[in-house]
Design a protein around this motif. Structure first.
Motif, mmCIF file in Angstrom:
data_model
loop_
_atom_site.group_PDB
_atom_site.id
_atom_site.type_symbol
_atom_site.label_atom_id
_atom_site.label_comp_id
_atom_site.label_asym_id
_atom_site.label_seq_id
_atom_site.Cartn_x
_atom_site.Cartn_y
_atom_site.Cartn_z
ATOM 1 N N TYR A 7 0.819 -1.244 -0.001
ATOM 2 C CA TYR A 7 -0.150 0.038 -0.213
ATOM 3 C C TYR A 7 1.026 1.288 0.070
ATOM 4 N N LEU A 8 0.442 2.312 -0.559
ATOM 5 C CA LEU A 8 1.134 3.712 -0.653
ATOM 6 C C LEU A 8 0.647 4.431 0.376
ATOM 7 N N LYS A 545 8.679 -2.689 -0.649
ATOM 8 C CA LYS A 545 9.131 -3.397 0.545
ATOM 9 C C LYS A 545 10.602 -3.194 0.899
ATOM 10 N N THR A 546 11.354 -2.998 -0.295
ATOM 11 C CA THR A 546 12.556 -2.742 0.114
ATOM 12 C C THR A 546 13.046 -1.391 0.513
ATOM 13 N N TYR A 547 12.710 -0.345 -0.533
ATOM 14 C CA TYR A 547 13.050 0.697 -0.500
ATOM 15 C C TYR A 547 11.980 2.054 -0.188
ATOM 16 N N GLY A 548 10.597 1.486 0.049
ATOM 17 C CA GLY A 548 9.549 2.480 0.210
ATOM 18 C C GLY A 548 9.323 3.145 -1.076
ATOM 19 N N SER A 549 8.635 4.283 -1.149
ATOM 20 C CA SER A 549 8.153 5.103 -2.339
ATOM 21 C C SER A 549 9.116 6.018 -2.820
ATOM 22 N N LYS A 550 10.170 6.423 -1.918
ATOM 23 C CA LYS A 550 11.049 7.571 -2.492
ATOM 24 C C LYS A 550 12.303 6.957 -3.357
ATOM 25 N N VAL A 551 12.693 7.915 -4.254
ATOM 26 C CA VAL A 551 13.619 7.562 -5.233
ATOM 27 C C VAL A 551 14.888 7.359 -4.495
ATOM 28 N N VAL A 552 15.719 6.196 -4.807
ATOM 29 C CA VAL A 552 16.917 5.740 -4.231
ATOM 30 C C VAL A 552 17.965 5.596 -5.198
ATOM 31 N N GLU A 553 19.104 5.649 -4.926
ATOM 32 C CA GLU A 553 20.388 5.194 -5.898
ATOM 33 C C GLU A 553 19.982 3.959 -6.620
ATOM 34 N N GLY A 554 20.224 3.907 -8.024
ATOM 35 C CA GLY A 554 19.929 3.033 -8.904
ATOM 36 C C GLY A 554 18.708 2.700 -9.445
ATOM 37 N N ASP A 555 17.766 3.431 -9.111
ATOM 38 C CA ASP A 555 16.510 3.327 -9.583
ATOM 39 C C ASP A 555 16.357 3.992 -11.111
ATOM 40 N N SER A 567 7.179 15.517 -8.762
ATOM 41 C CA SER A 567 8.101 14.780 -7.835
ATOM 42 C C SER A 567 8.698 13.884 -8.667
ATOM 43 N N LEU A 568 10.168 13.986 -8.258
ATOM 44 C CA LEU A 568 11.193 12.774 -8.715
ATOM 45 C C LEU A 568 10.397 11.255 -8.164
ATOM 46 N N ASN A 569 10.072 11.408 -7.080
ATOM 47 C CA ASN A 569 9.214 9.999 -6.426
ATOM 48 C C ASN A 569 8.348 9.481 -7.382
ATOM 49 N N ASP A 570 7.546 10.352 -7.941
ATOM 50 C CA ASP A 570 6.489 10.072 -8.975
ATOM 51 C C ASP A 570 6.858 9.616 -10.439
ATOM 52 N N ARG A 571 8.197 9.668 -10.569
ATOM 53 C CA ARG A 571 8.753 9.329 -11.889
ATOM 54 C C ARG A 571 9.580 7.934 -11.690
ATOM 55 N N VAL A 572 9.445 7.450 -10.718
ATOM 56 C CA VAL A 572 10.262 6.047 -10.834
ATOM 57 C C VAL A 572 9.465 5.034 -11.508
ATOM 58 N N VAL A 573 10.219 4.244 -12.592
ATOM 59 C CA VAL A 573 9.770 3.388 -13.268
ATOM 60 C C VAL A 573 10.256 1.752 -13.053
ATOM 61 N N LEU A 574 9.606 0.727 -13.229
ATOM 62 C CA LEU A 574 10.289 -0.640 -13.149
ATOM 63 C C LEU A 574 10.027 -1.016 -14.532
ATOM 64 N N PRO A 616 10.195 -6.713 -26.675
ATOM 65 C CA PRO A 616 11.186 -5.815 -26.335
ATOM 66 C C PRO A 616 11.310 -5.590 -24.857
ATOM 67 N N GLY A 617 10.137 -5.296 -24.428
ATOM 68 C CA GLY A 617 9.945 -4.707 -22.932
ATOM 69 C C GLY A 617 9.753 -3.282 -23.044
ATOM 70 N N CYS A 618 9.307 -2.750 -22.017
ATOM 71 C CA CYS A 618 9.124 -1.515 -21.700
ATOM 72 C C CYS A 618 9.150 -1.101 -20.278
ATOM 73 N N TYR A 619 8.630 0.352 -19.908
ATOM 74 C CA TYR A 619 8.801 0.831 -18.551
ATOM 75 C C TYR A 619 7.327 1.203 -18.176
ATOM 76 N N ARG A 620 7.305 1.001 -16.612
ATOM 77 C CA ARG A 620 5.934 1.551 -16.191
ATOM 78 C C ARG A 620 6.144 2.073 -14.696
ATOM 79 N N LEU A 621 5.307 3.402 -14.629
ATOM 80 C CA LEU A 621 5.642 4.101 -13.576
ATOM 81 C C LEU A 621 5.051 3.339 -12.308
ATOM 82 N N ILE A 622 5.783 3.392 -11.111
ATOM 83 C CA ILE A 622 5.348 2.434 -10.116
ATOM 84 C C ILE A 622 4.041 3.253 -9.440
ATOM 85 N N LEU A 623 4.068 4.380 -9.350
ATOM 86 C CA LEU A 623 3.063 5.341 -8.777
ATOM 87 C C LEU A 623 1.981 6.092 -9.968
ATOM 88 N N LYS A 624 0.973 6.004 -9.557
ATOM 89 C CA LYS A 624 -0.130 6.804 -10.552
ATOM 90 C C LYS A 624 -1.244 7.630 -9.471
#
Length: 678
Positions: A7-8, A545-555, A567-574, A616-624
């Motif tokens: 949950y966020l 679970k590992t890092y929470g919702s904040k941007v961290v190194e390597g994201d 916010s940069l936190n709203d731009r994190v993708v997987l 090929p794959g793509c990228y999806r925002l974690i938060l919306k």
């Protein structure tokens, strides 16, 4: 099947039931006006209006900048890794614009560099202003060298736009560059986009005016169906012959030419060259007046369905119209347990024919509105978003909640998600919610090239006694494809396509492979995308679970938005797994490798050549975020009135409406609001 959700938000939430009936869950596609330019006055598809309507791709387009660190020198748009400390924006690279210096003089009717606002703004949005300015300068300088005779460097100069891994973004860039600068071409080398002069453009400039050359290459790049291009009148037969030969030599597989009589500016008869695209649907016969056409018929309509899958509805329509399911196009797949409205286009069917079957379709849970002629298919992903009108019934506190004020709990929950957003999971309907075999399991078997296993998973029946599941049960017991074909209803088009191939080639690896090839590509890849979506969901849960919702190194972060307020936190993708994605350089990247190894995919190239599948794959925002959210509470008429804002002893319903971006799931948003699974 969804993993354990994260949950966020931190509010308490409440319980309730959704999809009590399809009418409690109404989904309407938000119209994309440019798809139907005749009438763009309405944003929603209204079933009673004359407004023309507009599935969803597995994920939104890939970010142009996928990693973040304080950027140093380098071409804009390069991926960046996250670094400690707040990421910043790099220095803007200077690049002046300039007036065009055409290779021919203006007195010859030659244009300056094209400067359409649409193309310019598109390029700037894709590249950013510094890179767009540098590209403009390169184009100006190149035209200057073309104006100089004996310049040996005119055909060798290049400009790099940097790495662009996403095919959709590359395609947008290819198109935007060529539309603004028709004399340039773009090529891709190892995912790096290179811009250089177009030698064909330069050669045609020696035969006709640059204005004609520019307009010809814009026509060529646009590839508009049924469009033609005509050169200026030309009374010199030998010169026309040279132009004919040039076009046939360079573009003969794509274009065809014809000389025809026109009236010139002096009202005198003259000859001109007409160019048009070769199309399979066009007749090769020509009449004295020009090209004789045989065009495909396209009909657009709005489909309202209830308690039907999109593909199942298409199967029913195709069987009734005696056409293939692949003749239908749409922009997204909609829920089964809902009333959904979505635009569709069908090929080879006239509006009159479609109207004829309306009454029959109503008996099968479908209504057809807004029937009208169209000019082309819709495409997956051509979707602005969806509007949801949902009723949540039997509201009550969670068992662990001691609060007496349910109304306050609901208000708190809705406002929390409206402000903070939700985790952008793929919803349970993507995986076949409640089915014994879910779609991701079939997708995994296909990726592992276990074709027989995939077929048997596909034909695994549910625990019900009906013709479809009885036929599936019979097939698994006997492998009698021919007998199963007889048992299946006509609308089960996918199953029948697969069975026909199995009947011919056998239920073995080769036969099952040919069976999968016998169904449309969009359906084959649907199962693979379901598996990729499941992995993304699990990755999102691990990441939070590992890092929470904040941007961290390597994201990985998406920096394509120019809005500094985001916010940069709203731009994190997987990443959605595939052969062209990069993975985070922190623990999440290692998790992906271990997770794929668990499914025997550590060496998977995400290309299944035997099934013509390329992932090929793509990228999806974690938060919306949710947009245009509104709600109200309604108590049953049999219940006493609400007093003192307390609803704990009443049976009340929550009526909630909101808009979501493409590929976002209302059930996932509701889960965040209510803090419960469905």
């Amino acid at each position: 099947m969804l993993p354990a959700f994260s949950y966020l938000t931190e509010h308490t939430g409440f319980r309730g039931t959704i999809k009590n009936s399809p009418r409690d869950f109404v989904v309407t596609e938000l119209e994309v006006p440019e798809l139907f330019p005749r009438d763009t006055s309405a944003e929603l598809l209204q079933k009673t209006s004359e407004t023309p309507p507009a599935q969803s791709s597995p994920c939104p387009r890939e970010p142009k900048n996928r990693r973040t660190e304080p950027p140093g020198p380098g071409p804009p748009g390069c991926p960046r890794d996250a670094a400690p400390g707040p990421p910043g924006r790099g220095p803007r690279r200077a690049g002046g614009g300039c007036a065009a210096s055409p290779g021919k003089s203006q007195s010859e009717g030659d244009p300056e560099l094209p400067s359409g606002l649409g193309e310019a703004s598109m390029l700037e949005s894709l590249l950013g202003k510094p890179a767009s300015e540098l590209l403009n300068k390169f184009a100006c300088d190149l035209k200057d060298t073309w104006g100089l005779e004996n310049n040996v460097n005119a055909g060798t100069r290049e400009f790099s736009l940097g790495p662009r891994l996403d095919k959709k973004i590359r395609a947008d860039l290819h198109s935007a560059v060529r539309q603004k600068f028709p004399f340039l071409v773009t090529v891709t080398k190892d995912n790096e986009m290179i811009v250089k002069g177009n030698p064909d453009y330069r050669e045609l400039c020696q035969l006709v005016t640059e204005k004609e050359t520019s307009e010809f290459f814009k026509f060529l790049d646009a590839k508009l169906e049924n469009s033609t291009f005509s050169f200026e009148p030309d009374g010199n037969k030998e010169h026309r012959k040279i132009v004919h030969h040039f076009i046939n030599r360079k573009f003969g597989k794509l274009l065809e030419t014809k000389s025809f009589t026109v009236t010139d500016v002096n009202d005198q008869p003259n000859m001109s060259i007409m160019v048009r695209f070769r199309e399979k649907s066009w007749s090769r016969k020509r009449s004295a007046g020009g090209f004789q056409e045989k065009q495909d018929v396209y009909t657009a309509f709005t489909l309202q369905k209830e308690n039907l899958e999109t593909l199942e509805a298409i199967g029913l329509l195709a069987a009734e119209l005696d056409i293939l399911p692949s003749d239908f196009s749409y922009t997204g797949i909609k829920d089964k347990k809902a009333i959904t409205l979505q635009p569709m286009v069908v090929k080879k069917v006239t509006p009159e024919r479609l109207k004829e079957i309306g009454n029959k379709m109503e008996k099968k849970g479908m209504k057809i509105y807004n029937i009208r002629p169209a000019y082309q298919h819709l495409k997956l992903g051509q979707l602005k978003g969806n509007h949801f009108d949902i009723v949540v019934r039997d509201l009550q506190h969670h068992s662990h909640d001691s609060s007496a004020d349910l109304k306050e709990r609901i208000s708190e929950a809705v406002e929390s998600v409206e402000t903070k957003g939700f985790v952008n999971y793929y919803g349970p309907q993507r995986f076949g919610q409640g089915q014994i075999v879910q779609t991701d399991q079939i997708g995994l078997a296909l990726l592992n090239e276990k074709m027989v296993k995939a077929v048997k998973l596909f034909f695994t029946p549910e625990d019900t006694d009906d013709p479809v599941n009885n036929a599936k049960r019979y097939f698994l017991q006997t492998e009698d494809a021919k007998g199963t074909l007889v048992m299946l209803p006509e609308f089960k088009v996918r199953e029948k396509m697969l069975l026909r191939a199995l009947n011919r080639y056998g239920v073995n690896h080769e036969g099952c492979t040919k069976g999968w090839l016998n169904i449309p590509h969009s359906l084959r890849i649907f199962y693979v995308h379901a598996y990729c979506s499941k992995i993304w969901n699990e990755a999102a849960s691990y990441r939070l679970k590992t890092y929470g919702s904040k941007v961290v190194e390597g994201d990985l972060v998406c920096l394509e938005e120019n809005d500094e307020s985001i916010s940069l936190n709203d731009r994190v993708v997987l990443p959605m797994v595939g052969h062209s994605v990069k993975y985070p350089s922190n623990k999440v990247g290692q998790w992906y490798h271990e997770r794929l190894a668990k499914d025997e995919l550590e060496l998977c190239k995400f290309r299944v050549s035997s099934l013509q599948l390329n992932i090929p794959g793509c990228y999806r925002l974690i938060l919306k975020n949710v947009q245009n959210l509104s709600y109200f509470l309604e108590s049953s008429e049999k219940e006493i009135k609400i007093e003192d804002n307390h609803l704990s002893d009443l049976k009340v319903s929550l009526h909630i409406s909101f808009d979501l971006d493409p590929s976002c799931y209302a059930t996932v948003c509701l889960r965040e609001i209510m803090k419960c699974n469905f």
